[in-house]
Design a protein around this motif. Structure first.
Motif, PDB file in Angstrom:
ATOM      1  N   ARG A   1       0.893  -1.200   0.018  1.00  0.00           N
ATOM      2  CA  ARG A   1      -0.125  -0.170  -0.015  1.00  0.00           C
ATOM      3  C   ARG A   1       0.994   1.275   0.058  1.00  0.00           C
ATOM      4  O   ARG A   1       0.706   2.486  -0.693  1.00  0.00           O
ATOM      5  N   LEU A   2       2.053   1.398   0.857  1.00  0.00           N
ATOM      6  CA  LEU A   2       2.853   2.269   0.801  1.00  0.00           C
ATOM      7  C   LEU A   2       3.279   2.483  -0.879  1.00  0.00           C
ATOM      8  O   LEU A   2       3.512   3.685  -1.282  1.00  0.00           O
ATOM      9  N   ALA A   3       3.973   1.302  -1.416  1.00  0.00           N
ATOM     10  CA  ALA A   3       4.510   1.595  -2.750  1.00  0.00           C
ATOM     11  C   ALA A   3       3.424   2.303  -3.599  1.00  0.00           C
ATOM     12  O   ALA A   3       3.786   2.909  -4.672  1.00  0.00           O
ATOM     13  N   GLU A   4       2.143   1.862  -3.672  1.00  0.00           N
ATOM     14  CA  GLU A   4       1.098   2.449  -4.443  1.00  0.00           C
ATOM     15  C   GLU A   4       0.882   3.950  -4.359  1.00  0.00           C
ATOM     16  O   GLU A   4       1.075   4.616  -5.201  1.00  0.00           O
ATOM     17  N   VAL A   5       0.912   4.304  -3.034  1.00  0.00           N
ATOM     18  CA  VAL A   5       0.920   5.845  -2.762  1.00  0.00           C
ATOM     19  C   VAL A   5       2.029   6.415  -3.623  1.00  0.00           C
ATOM     20  O   VAL A   5       1.999   7.269  -3.817  1.00  0.00           O
ATOM     21  N   LEU A   6       3.298   5.897  -3.076  1.00  0.00           N
ATOM     22  CA  LEU A   6       4.369   6.597  -3.837  1.00  0.00           C
ATOM     23  C   LEU A   6       4.381   6.673  -5.239  1.00  0.00           C
ATOM     24  O   LEU A   6       4.953   7.593  -6.030  1.00  0.00           O
ATOM     25  N   VAL A   7       3.927   5.603  -5.935  1.00  0.00           N
ATOM     26  CA  VAL A   7       4.165   5.706  -7.463  1.00  0.00           C
ATOM     27  C   VAL A   7       2.868   6.734  -7.905  1.00  0.00           C
ATOM     28  O   VAL A   7       3.087   7.259  -8.858  1.00  0.00           O
ATOM     29  N   ILE A   8       1.777   6.780  -7.130  1.00  0.00           N
ATOM     30  CA  ILE A   8       0.827   7.719  -7.617  1.00  0.00           C
ATOM     31  C   ILE A   8       1.328   9.271  -7.492  1.00  0.00           C
ATOM     32  O   ILE A   8       1.139  10.150  -8.218  1.00  0.00           O
ATOM     33  N   VAL A   9       1.881   9.419  -6.234  1.00  0.00           N
ATOM     34  CA  VAL A   9       2.849  10.543  -6.019  1.00  0.00           C
ATOM     35  C   VAL A   9       3.897  10.918  -7.018  1.00  0.00           C
ATOM     36  O   VAL A   9       4.008  12.158  -7.657  1.00  0.00           O
ATOM     37  N   LEU A  10       4.673   9.958  -7.186  1.00  0.00           N
ATOM     38  CA  LEU A  10       5.743  10.251  -8.183  1.00  0.00           C
ATOM     39  C   LEU A  10       5.224  10.437  -9.544  1.00  0.00           C
ATOM     40  O   LEU A  10       5.675  11.296 -10.248  1.00  0.00           O
ATOM     41  N   GLY A  11       4.268   9.760 -10.146  1.00  0.00           N
ATOM     42  CA  GLY A  11       3.603   9.925 -11.271  1.00  0.00           C
ATOM     43  C   GLY A  11       2.864  11.322 -11.394  1.00  0.00           C
ATOM     44  O   GLY A  11       3.043  11.731 -12.822  1.00  0.00           O
ATOM     45  N   THR A  12       2.229  11.749 -10.537  1.00  0.00           N
ATOM     46  CA  THR A  12       1.649  13.028 -10.460  1.00  0.00           C
ATOM     47  C   THR A  12       2.463  14.172 -10.416  1.00  0.00           C
ATOM     48  O   THR A  12       2.343  14.964 -11.194  1.00  0.00           O
ATOM     49  N   LEU A  13       3.669  13.935 -10.062  1.00  0.00           N
ATOM     50  CA  LEU A  13       4.674  15.025  -9.611  1.00  0.00           C
ATOM     51  C   LEU A  13       5.736  14.794 -10.775  1.00  0.00           C
ATOM     52  O   LEU A  13       6.823  15.599 -10.688  1.00  0.00           O
ATOM     53  N   SER A  14       5.655  13.976 -11.717  1.00  0.00           N
ATOM     54  CA  SER A  14       6.414  13.771 -12.648  1.00  0.00           C
ATOM     55  C   SER A  14       6.910  15.019 -13.733  1.00  0.00           C
ATOM     56  O   SER A  14       5.914  15.733 -13.990  1.00  0.00           O
ATOM     57  N   PRO A  15       8.146  15.259 -13.691  1.00  0.00           N
ATOM     58  CA  PRO A  15       8.620  16.616 -14.527  1.00  0.00           C
ATOM     59  C   PRO A  15       8.028  16.414 -16.009  1.00  0.00           C
ATOM     60  O   PRO A  15       8.089  17.544 -16.684  1.00  0.00           O
ATOM     61  N   GLU A  16       7.688  15.117 -16.557  1.00  0.00           N
ATOM     62  CA  GLU A  16       7.199  15.072 -17.740  1.00  0.00           C
ATOM     63  C   GLU A  16       5.837  15.676 -18.097  1.00  0.00           C
ATOM     64  O   GLU A  16       5.446  15.840 -19.207  1.00  0.00           O
ATOM     65  N   GLY A  17       5.205  15.833 -16.965  1.00  0.00           N
ATOM     66  CA  GLY A  17       3.906  16.488 -17.310  1.00  0.00           C
ATOM     67  C   GLY A  17       2.949  16.167 -15.900  1.00  0.00           C
ATOM     68  O   GLY A  17       3.371  15.426 -14.995  1.00  0.00           O
ATOM     69  N   TRP A  18       2.026  16.883 -15.847  1.00  0.00           N
ATOM     70  CA  TRP A  18       1.041  16.352 -14.903  1.00  0.00           C
ATOM     71  C   TRP A  18       0.103  14.950 -15.144  1.00  0.00           C
ATOM     72  O   TRP A  18      -0.517  15.290 -16.208  1.00  0.00           O
ATOM     73  N   TYR A  19       0.323  14.088 -14.416  1.00  0.00           N
ATOM     74  CA  TYR A  19      -0.142  12.821 -14.719  1.00  0.00           C
ATOM     75  C   TYR A  19      -1.503  12.757 -13.586  1.00  0.00           C
ATOM     76  O   TYR A  19      -1.601  11.746 -12.958  1.00  0.00           O
ATOM     77  N   GLY A  20      -2.596  13.651 -13.613  1.00  0.00           N
ATOM     78  CA  GLY A  20      -3.459  13.677 -12.513  1.00  0.00           C
ATOM     79  C   GLY A  20      -4.442  12.559 -12.491  1.00  0.00           C
ATOM     80  O   GLY A  20      -5.286  12.017 -11.619  1.00  0.00           O
ATOM     81  N   TRP A  21      -4.425  11.775 -13.674  1.00  0.00           N
ATOM     82  CA  TRP A  21      -5.159  10.364 -13.745  1.00  0.00           C
ATOM     83  C   TRP A  21      -4.927   9.270 -13.014  1.00  0.00           C
ATOM     84  O   TRP A  21      -5.793   8.894 -12.840  1.00  0.00           O
ATOM     85  N   LEU A  22      -3.823   9.517 -12.339  1.00  0.00           N
ATOM     86  CA  LEU A  22      -3.407   8.447 -11.331  1.00  0.00           C
ATOM     87  C   LEU A  22      -4.162   8.682 -10.097  1.00  0.00           C
ATOM     88  O   LEU A  22      -4.286   7.705  -9.089  1.00  0.00           O
ATOM     89  N   LEU A  23      -4.580   9.872  -9.624  1.00  0.00           N
ATOM     90  CA  LEU A  23      -4.931  10.371  -8.326  1.00  0.00           C
ATOM     91  C   LEU A  23      -6.317   9.464  -7.879  1.00  0.00           C
ATOM     92  O   LEU A  23      -6.447   9.048  -6.748  1.00  0.00           O
ATOM     93  N   PRO A  24      -7.139   9.046  -8.669  1.00  0.00           N
ATOM     94  CA  PRO A  24      -8.495   8.245  -8.258  1.00  0.00           C
ATOM     95  C   PRO A  24      -7.728   6.907  -7.516  1.00  0.00           C
ATOM     96  O   PRO A  24      -8.625   6.417  -6.802  1.00  0.00           O
ATOM     97  N   TYR A  25      -6.586   6.304  -7.977  1.00  0.00           N
ATOM     98  CA  TYR A  25      -6.484   5.349  -7.500  1.00  0.00           C
ATOM     99  C   TYR A  25      -6.043   5.295  -6.089  1.00  0.00           C
ATOM    100  O   TYR A  25      -5.891   4.259  -5.153  1.00  0.00           O
ATOM    101  N   LEU A  26      -6.099   6.527  -5.465  1.00  0.00           N
ATOM    102  CA  LEU A  26      -5.669   6.697  -3.878  1.00  0.00           C
ATOM    103  C   LEU A  26      -6.643   5.892  -3.015  1.00  0.00           C
ATOM    104  O   LEU A  26      -6.398   5.583  -1.958  1.00  0.00           O
TER     105      LEU A  26
END
Length: 565
Positions: free
Chosen positions: A67-92
């Motif tokens: 569960r901690l790894a899932e949260v970290l992936v969501i946060v890192l993907g959302t904050l990626s410098p390549e762009g905003w990937y807010g589509w990961l947020l619902p998986y929280l």
């Protein structure tokens, strides 16, 4: 109905299904709002991170790490410098809801009086809260400090919405967990908890030095340690015996000591038991002590509970000081906890033994006793129907009827023995005297009683074993000795005790197998309470069975050498 572990059985299936739906929804958003390659990259990372939390949700290590790894992936993907990937947020909602459902400390693994009990009351919410704080801090901090898409109002609103939905999922998971636990029949929970505790106790008992939990042995060790630490002339360990009375579990003295066992009768005893503090004074702790003394009472405290009292006396006034009391308390260490464990184990064993004896008595009464009674009625009917002149058949039937009567009498005595217990008010000597009178009346024996029991009581488990030894000795005299007289002597002065049963029968030479087996049982019972059993011929004929407990506690009174004479 047994308690089912819903976290490891049926409820993992719907939880797995909900995770699949949330993951599919999140991936669909990714393909609709981001590049295919980026959606596949972060979707694959999220899939890998979700494996432990999906297939091992209830595991205390892998489930939490997943569960901690899932949260970290969501946060890192959302904050990626390549762009905003807010589509990961619902998986929280998946890791936060899963933490509330399957995380935290298991309720059945936390003792009610443990400091960890607060975590057991709200299982999983602590873990869900930690994950929420991690996600909210990372996303919120970025929204405040970063520019571009990451600093836009839309970003802040989307992140806040996702976190709120995650918190809502955690609350829903906690509510479901509480609802499902409440749905388990409450009557099964104590049995499950008792099973777990007894299993642990059995494992711990096997690891203890000596492989046993003996309250008398532990108390004796405490007494010897007390005298070594304080240079006391007399020392004893007393434990609760019911009401406001205490029981002398062990003592050490050069002369006989009549310790005070009533809490209201001695202020030092009552105060030390209540405030759990050592008390020093010049008041005698024994009714048999005369002259000036220095006395000290040290409570034996385990887990904030008073288990017993350690009593020390010295004939020299002002011998004990606060420094002495502190040394004694420090020197005892964990002795109180060991003593409480032994007492609890002894109580559990006593309850189990009593229940089993009552069950056997019911089985005998409702089974073979009723069948023998019906057999006797049938023989009586057959005797009544015999024609005149059938003397041989009548004599044989009468012999059979006499044998059935004898068996019924034996069963009644066995039932009385199984059901007889030491009454809390009557005492050991009363129970032994009642059984001796019953045996004498049934076998035509003249019973001679010599009873000497003071106000102090032995521990309940010790009294029960002494009663069984006396019962077995009297049963052997009735069944095998062919005696005419039965002498029963009871001398109780805790922790000292002497029970002696003598008869004027044929002695041990003609004793059968059943009698020998009874002697073995008596020896095992005496060993269990750290007593000594002696079986010897009685002059001019007969047998004497004597059990002696804590002979050294009563010097000059009765010893094994004196008994032989």
């Amino acid at each position: 109905m047994e308690k089912r572990d819903w976290m490891k059985e049926g409820w993992l299936v719907p939880a797995f299904g909900l995770r699949v739906l949330v993951f599919a929804f999140t991936i669909t958003l990714g393909f609709l709002s981001a590049d295919t390659s980026e959606a596949m990259l972060w979707g694959g990372l999220l899939l890998i991170a979700s494996v432990p939390g999906t297939i091992a949700a209830a595991h205390p290590v892998f489930g939490r790490l997943g569960r901690l790894a899932e949260v970290l992936v969501i946060v890192l993907g959302t904050l990626s410098p390549e762009g905003w990937y807010g589509w990961l947020l619902p998986y929280l909602v998946a890791p936060l809801g899963g933490a509330a459902m399957f995380g935290g400390l298991r309720e059945d693994r936390v003792r009610p009086d443990s400091p960890q009990n607060v975590f057991a009351r709200y299982p999983g919410l602590i873990e869900a809260g930690v994950l929420t704080v991690i996600a909210a801090a990372a996303l919120g901090g970025t929204a405040i400090s970063a520019g571009g898409n990451l600093g836009s109002p839309r970003y802040a609103v989307e992140c806040a919405t996702a976190v709120c939905f995650g918190v809502l999922a955690a609350g829903t998971g906690h509510w479901l967990r509480h609802l499902l636990n409440a749905g388990v029949p409450s009557g099964s929970r104590p049995y499950a908890e008792a099973t777990a505790l007894l299993t642990q106790l059995r494992a711990v008992t096997r690891q203890l030095p000596g492989g046993t939990l003996d309250p008398g042995g532990i108390a004796t060790d405490i007494v010897h340690r007390l005298r070594g630490l304080s240079d006391a002339d007399r020392a004893a360990v007393l434990v609760a015996g019911g009401g406001n009375r205490l029981v002398v579990l062990a003592q050490s003295a050069d002369d006989r000591v009549d310790w005070e066992t009533s809490l209201p009768a001695n202020a030092m005893l009552a105060d030390s038991w209540a405030d759990q503090q050592a008390h020093i004074g010049d008041t005698s702790l024994a009714r048999s002590t005369t002259g000036p003394v220095s006395s000290m009472v040290v409570p034996l405290v385990a887990e904030r509970r008073t288990v017993g009292l350690a009593l020390l006396e010295c004939d020299a006034p002002d011998r004990f000081t606060p420094e002495t009391a502190e040394e004694v308390v420090t020197g005892l260490g964990a002795a109180a906890l060991r003593l409480e464990t032994a007492l609890l184990f002894d109580e559990v064993r006593s309850i189990a033994t009593t229940e089993e004896r009552q069950r056997l008595a019911r089985e005998i009464h409702d089974g073979i006793a009723q069948e023998l009674a019906m057999l006797g009625y049938g023989i009586d009917h057959a005797l009544a129907q015999l024609p005149e002149g059938a003397d041989d058949s009548g004599a044989q039937l009468q012999e059979l009827r006499d044998e059935v009567t004898r068996l019924v009498t034996e069963l009644r005595l066995s039932l009385f023995e199984l059901r007889s217990e030491v009454d809390r008010l009557g005492g050991l000597t009363t129970a032994i005297a009642d059984y001796a009178r019953t045996v004498g009346a049934s076998a035509g024996l003249r019973v001679h009683l010599s009873l000497d029991e003071g106000g102090a009581r032995l521990p309940a488990a010790t009294e029960a074993e002494l009663l069984r030894i006396a019962q077995e000795a009297m049963t052997n005299a009735r069944k095998h000795a062919r005696a005419e007289n039965l002498w029963v002597t009871c001398e109780i002065d805790p922790p000292y005790a002497r029970i002696e049963v003598a008869d004027d029968g044929k002695g041990l030479d003609g004793d059968g197998g059943d009698g020998r087996y009874g002697l073995t049982i008596m020896s095992e019972r005496a060993e269990r309470i750290r007593g000594s059993l002696e079986i010897r011929p009685r002059k001019p004929h007969g047998t004497t069975v004597a059990v002696l407990l804590a002979a050294s506690a009563r010097p000059g009174s009765v010893s094994s050498e004196a008994v032989r004479e």
